[in-house]
Design an enzyme around this catalytic site. Structure first.
Site, PDB file in Angstrom:
ATOM      1  N   GLU A  56       0.837  -1.212   0.000  1.00 57.47           N
ATOM      2  CA  GLU A  56       0.000   0.000   0.000  1.00 57.47           C
ATOM      3  C   GLU A  56       0.870   1.259   0.000  1.00 57.47           C
ATOM      4  O   GLU A  56       0.547   2.262  -0.643  1.00 57.47           O
ATOM      5  CB  GLU A  56      -0.887   0.040   1.258  1.00 57.47           C
ATOM      6  CG  GLU A  56      -1.838  -1.125   1.409  1.00 57.47           C
ATOM      7  CD  GLU A  56      -1.249  -2.273   2.227  1.00 57.47           C
ATOM      8  OE1 GLU A  56      -0.071  -2.623   2.001  1.00 57.47           O
ATOM      9  OE2 GLU A  56      -1.968  -2.826   3.071  1.00 57.47           O
ATOM     10  N   ALA A 157       9.635 -38.087  -6.386  1.00 65.22           N
ATOM     11  CA  ALA A 157       9.850 -38.482  -7.776  1.00 65.22           C
ATOM     12  C   ALA A 157       9.662 -39.988  -7.851  1.00 65.22           C
ATOM     13  O   ALA A 157      10.136 -40.711  -6.971  1.00 65.22           O
ATOM     14  CB  ALA A 157      11.262 -38.110  -8.209  1.00 65.22           C
ATOM     15  N   THR A 199      17.215 -40.814   4.036  1.00 66.01           N
ATOM     16  CA  THR A 199      17.598 -40.233   2.748  1.00 66.01           C
ATOM     17  C   THR A 199      19.017 -39.691   2.803  1.00 66.01           C
ATOM     18  O   THR A 199      19.795 -39.841   1.849  1.00 66.01           O
ATOM     19  CB  THR A 199      16.591 -39.123   2.363  1.00 66.01           C
ATOM     20  OG1 THR A 199      15.317 -39.743   2.196  1.00 66.01           O
ATOM     21  CG2 THR A 199      16.987 -38.397   1.103  1.00 66.01           C
ATOM     22  N   LEU A 207      20.878 -30.650  -0.758  1.00 62.83           N
ATOM     23  CA  LEU A 207      19.608 -29.982  -0.445  1.00 62.83           C
ATOM     24  C   LEU A 207      19.666 -28.463  -0.539  1.00 62.83           C
ATOM     25  O   LEU A 207      18.931 -27.765   0.174  1.00 62.83           O
ATOM     26  CB  LEU A 207      19.083 -30.402   0.936  1.00 62.83           C
ATOM     27  CG  LEU A 207      18.636 -31.865   1.057  1.00 62.83           C
ATOM     28  CD1 LEU A 207      18.200 -32.153   2.488  1.00 62.83           C
ATOM     29  CD2 LEU A 207      17.506 -32.182   0.089  1.00 62.83           C
ATOM     30  N   ARG A 210      19.869 -24.649  -6.313  1.00 62.66           N
ATOM     31  CA  ARG A 210      20.972 -24.235  -7.185  1.00 62.66           C
ATOM     32  C   ARG A 210      20.635 -24.471  -8.660  1.00 62.66           C
ATOM     33  O   ARG A 210      19.707 -25.216  -8.986  1.00 62.66           O
ATOM     34  CB  ARG A 210      22.272 -24.952  -6.811  1.00 62.66           C
ATOM     35  CG  ARG A 210      22.173 -26.461  -6.850  1.00 62.66           C
ATOM     36  CD  ARG A 210      23.401 -27.142  -6.253  1.00 62.66           C
ATOM     37  NE  ARG A 210      23.323 -28.583  -6.453  1.00 62.66           N
ATOM     38  CZ  ARG A 210      22.636 -29.414  -5.686  1.00 62.66           C
ATOM     39  NH1 ARG A 210      21.969 -28.954  -4.671  1.00 62.66           N
ATOM     40  NH2 ARG A 210      22.604 -30.704  -5.951  1.00 62.66           N
ATOM     41  N   PRO A 285      10.400 -41.979   1.680  1.00 61.90           N
ATOM     42  CA  PRO A 285       9.080 -42.590   1.762  1.00 61.90           C
ATOM     43  C   PRO A 285       8.586 -42.809   3.183  1.00 61.90           C
ATOM     44  O   PRO A 285       7.396 -42.701   3.456  1.00 61.90           O
ATOM     45  CB  PRO A 285       9.278 -43.947   1.064  1.00 61.90           C
ATOM     46  CG  PRO A 285      10.549 -43.849   0.313  1.00 61.90           C
ATOM     47  CD  PRO A 285      11.383 -42.777   0.932  1.00 61.90           C
TER      48      PRO A 285
HETATM   49  N1  LIG Z   1      12.177 -40.664  -5.140  1.00 65.16           N
HETATM   50  C1  LIG Z   1      12.120 -39.761  -4.192  1.00 65.16           C
HETATM   51  O1  LIG Z   1      11.407 -38.761  -4.311  1.00 65.16           O
HETATM   52  C2  LIG Z   1      12.943 -39.960  -2.968  1.00 65.16           C
HETATM   53  C3  LIG Z   1      13.098 -38.889  -2.079  1.00 65.16           C
HETATM   54  C4  LIG Z   1      13.853 -39.102  -0.946  1.00 65.16           C
HETATM   55  C5  LIG Z   1      14.400 -40.344  -0.704  1.00 65.16           C
HETATM   56  N2  LIG Z   1      14.229 -41.333  -1.609  1.00 65.16           N
HETATM   57  C6  LIG Z   1      14.801 -42.671  -1.357  1.00 65.16           C
HETATM   58  O2  LIG Z   1      14.266 -43.143  -0.147  1.00 65.16           O
HETATM   59  C7  LIG Z   1      15.199 -43.993   0.492  1.00 65.16           C
HETATM   60  C8  LIG Z   1      15.285 -43.609   1.958  1.00 65.16           C
HETATM   61  O3  LIG Z   1      13.994 -43.673   2.503  1.00 65.16           O
HETATM   62  P1  LIG Z   1      13.702 -44.060   4.007  1.00 65.16           P
HETATM   63  O4  LIG Z   1      12.239 -44.273   4.077  1.00 65.16           O
HETATM   64  O5  LIG Z   1      14.622 -45.127   4.413  1.00 65.16           O
HETATM   65  O6  LIG Z   1      14.184 -42.774   4.762  1.00 65.16           O
HETATM   66  P2  LIG Z   1      13.539 -41.379   5.167  1.00 65.16           P
HETATM   67  O7  LIG Z   1      12.071 -41.412   4.997  1.00 65.16           O
HETATM   68  O8  LIG Z   1      14.333 -40.312   4.514  1.00 65.16           O
HETATM   69  O9  LIG Z   1      13.903 -41.357   6.691  1.00 65.16           O
HETATM   70  C9  LIG Z   1      13.238 -42.226   7.547  1.00 65.16           C
HETATM   71  C10 LIG Z   1      13.790 -42.039   8.909  1.00 65.16           C
HETATM   72  O10 LIG Z   1      13.358 -40.815   9.476  1.00 65.16           O
HETATM   73  C11 LIG Z   1      13.524 -40.928  10.880  1.00 65.16           C
HETATM   74  N3  LIG Z   1      12.433 -40.355  11.632  1.00 65.16           N
HETATM   75  C12 LIG Z   1      12.555 -39.492  12.654  1.00 65.16           C
HETATM   76  N4  LIG Z   1      11.390 -39.194  13.193  1.00 65.16           N
HETATM   77  C13 LIG Z   1      10.465 -39.884  12.518  1.00 65.16           C
HETATM   78  C14 LIG Z   1       9.073 -39.989  12.640  1.00 65.16           C
HETATM   79  N5  LIG Z   1       8.376 -39.312  13.551  1.00 65.16           N
HETATM   80  N6  LIG Z   1       8.434 -40.812  11.787  1.00 65.16           N
HETATM   81  C15 LIG Z   1       9.115 -41.496  10.842  1.00 65.16           C
HETATM   82  N7  LIG Z   1      10.446 -41.426  10.666  1.00 65.16           N
HETATM   83  C16 LIG Z   1      11.122 -40.617  11.522  1.00 65.16           C
HETATM   84  C17 LIG Z   1      13.575 -42.425  11.180  1.00 65.16           C
HETATM   85  O11 LIG Z   1      14.904 -42.731  11.589  1.00 65.16           O
HETATM   86  P3  LIG Z   1      15.298 -42.432  13.131  1.00 65.16           P
HETATM   87  O12 LIG Z   1      14.263 -43.120  13.951  1.00 65.16           O
HETATM   88  O13 LIG Z   1      16.654 -42.970  13.280  1.00 65.16           O
HETATM   89  O14 LIG Z   1      15.237 -40.978  13.278  1.00 65.16           O
HETATM   90  C18 LIG Z   1      13.309 -43.087   9.854  1.00 65.16           C
HETATM   91  O15 LIG Z   1      13.955 -44.303   9.686  1.00 65.16           O
HETATM   92  C19 LIG Z   1      16.489 -43.834  -0.275  1.00 65.16           C
HETATM   93  O16 LIG Z   1      16.659 -44.969  -1.074  1.00 65.16           O
HETATM   94  C20 LIG Z   1      16.276 -42.628  -1.136  1.00 65.16           C
HETATM   95  O17 LIG Z   1      16.964 -42.724  -2.356  1.00 65.16           O
HETATM   96  C21 LIG Z   1      13.513 -41.165  -2.716  1.00 65.16           C
END
Ligand SMILES: NC(=O)c1ccc[n+]([C@@H]2O[C@H](COP(=O)([O-])OP(=O)(O)OC[C@H]3O[C@@H](n4cnc5c(N)ncnc54)[C@H](OP(=O)(O)O)[C@@H]3O)[C@@H](O)[C@H]2O)c1
Length: 353
Positions: A56, A157, A199, A207, A210, A285
């Site tokens: 404004e 993705a 992840t 992250l 860029r 995931p």
């Molecule tokens: N295609 C895509 O868009 C994409 C994106 C990202 C990742 N990815 C793939 O996903 C894979 C990794 O996935 P992920 O499921 O193992 O890992 P994530 O979802 O990145 O992380 C999961 C971790 O988060 C922590 N966490 C902390 N607080 C939480 C809560 N309240 N609820 C749930 N989790 C919590 C837990 O570990 P703690 O209990 O130790 O904290 C859990 O094991 C990789 O292969 C990566 O390449 C793909």
């Protein structure tokens, strides 16, 4: 009732407001058009950056004396508080405007009250003109302020069969460079990017926002947040480089009594306190599943590649759904081709505050 000129001016104000997207946080985006007493455009303005002049005030400066007896068309209720700048309500009344047309009222308890101040000063005020468009243009800020937590977008993705990694764990890259550039553009407009420690351990992402071609960093970098209950993020992880601020959120800081994992509501509340209004949840995931199961995701952006894997991790895990009747229902709002991929945007029908 708003005139045709005022309705058109509100459309222009929405366009102007959008120019501030990504630079005004923790403030809203706001656009303003001032019509003179004959209904001609006399001034325009938008809020460009936090701490800068409000829309404004920019428009008033441009309109000068032509604002007197004119109409101010503004997307958000003029502020009524003495912050870094004086109250816009008082400035508008002082400039002698006859009428103020507003898109939506200000949900912020500190700043609201502009309508009352204007009416008390004898200014005619109308609220709600093109409200759905105005609301959509400022959705992240409005939602965040109403819920006292960031507006959360889950981005993922996947292949067309919904896989986010192949059977051997490889996932780089599922989607095209064009899709990844689109993600980096999105990152540069949010205040925080959130990932799970899974992840970080699997992909070691930087992250940052860029340019993928030359690696140059965007001027504004979101806070990088790793949700990591036990603090397993390695000291040399790329998220810990100095390119942007980082917060490794652990259960020691954000765990409820007897909880072993980070409390996600608490995490969002703390981010809001740190001025985060828009946040991008980039997986993986399992963390996405936990946020969705808690009803804390406001928007879903999926990049779908024209590829099939037939095995490997699902894009979403443990979202609290055991039977089809409990599926998390969404509404598709946009489908756009990005390079060879599709970007699908959907809104959950039910979101918790
Ligand atoms: N295609 C895509 O868009 C994409 C994106 C990202 C990742 N990815 C793939 O996903 C894979 C990794 O996935 P992920 O499921 O193992 O890992 P994530 O979802 O990145 O992380 C999961 C971790 O988060 C922590 N966490 C902390 N607080 C939480 C809560 N309240 N609820 C749930 N989790 C919590 C837990 O570990 P703690 O209990 O130790 O904290 C859990 O094991 C990789 O292969 C990566 O390449 C793909």
């Amino acid at each position: 009732m708003a005139s045709q000129a005022e309705i058109a001016a509100m459309g222009r104000a929405v366009e102007l407001a959008a120019r501030g997207l990504g630079t005004t946080s923790p403030n809203p985006v706001v656009g303003c058009v001032i019509l003179d007493a004959e209904g001609r455009v006399a001034g325009e303005g938008f809020h460009a950056y936090a701490g800068g002049p409000h829309a404004e005030i920019v428009a008033l400066a441009q309109a000068g004396e032509r604002a007197r007896s004119g109409t101010v068309v503004v997307t958000l209720e003029p502020c009524d508080h003495h912050g870094k700048t004086g109250p816009c309500s008082v400035a508008l009344a002082g400039a002698g405007v006859a009428r103020v047309v507003i898109g939506v009222t200000d949900p912020h308890t500190h700043a609201a009250g502009g309508v009352d101040t204007l009416r008390t000063a004898g200014v005619d005020v109308e609220v709600g003109v093109r409200a759905p468009e105005v609301e959509a243009g400022n959705i992240a800020w409005l939602t965040a302020v109403r819920r006292h937590r960031p507006y959360l977008t889950w981005k993922y993705a996947a292949t067309l069969d919904g896989r986010s990694a192949a059977a051997d764990g490889t996932s780089m890259w599922i989607t095209s460079e064009a899709a990844r550039m689109d993600v980096h553009a999105h990152r540069s407009t949010v205040d925080a990017v959130i990932v799970g420690v899974g992840t970080v351990l699997a992909d070691n992402p930087q992250l940052t926002a860029r340019n993928l071609r030359d690696g140059s960093l965007a001027i504004r970098q979101p806070l990088r947040v790793v949700v990591d209950s036990e603090g397993r993020t390695p000291p040399d992880a790329r998220v810990r480089d100095g390119a942007a601020p980082t917060w490794v959120a652990t259960a020691a800081e954000l765990g409820g009594a007897g909880e072993t994992q980070v409390d996600l509501r608490w995490l969002l509340a703390r981010l809001y306190e740190r001025d985060v209004r828009a946040a991008l949840l980039e997986g993986g995931p399992r963390l996405a599943g936990a946020f969705l199961a808690a009803g804390l995701v406001d928007k879903v952006v999926g990049y779908l590649a024209p590829r099939l894997l037939g095995a490997g991790s699902a894009a979403l895990v443990d979202a609290g759904v055991g039977t089809i009747a409990d599926a998390i229902e969404l509404e598709f709002v946009d489908v756009t081709r990005v390079g060879p991929d599709l970007r699908v945007i959907a809104l959950p029908r039910k979101v918790e505050s």
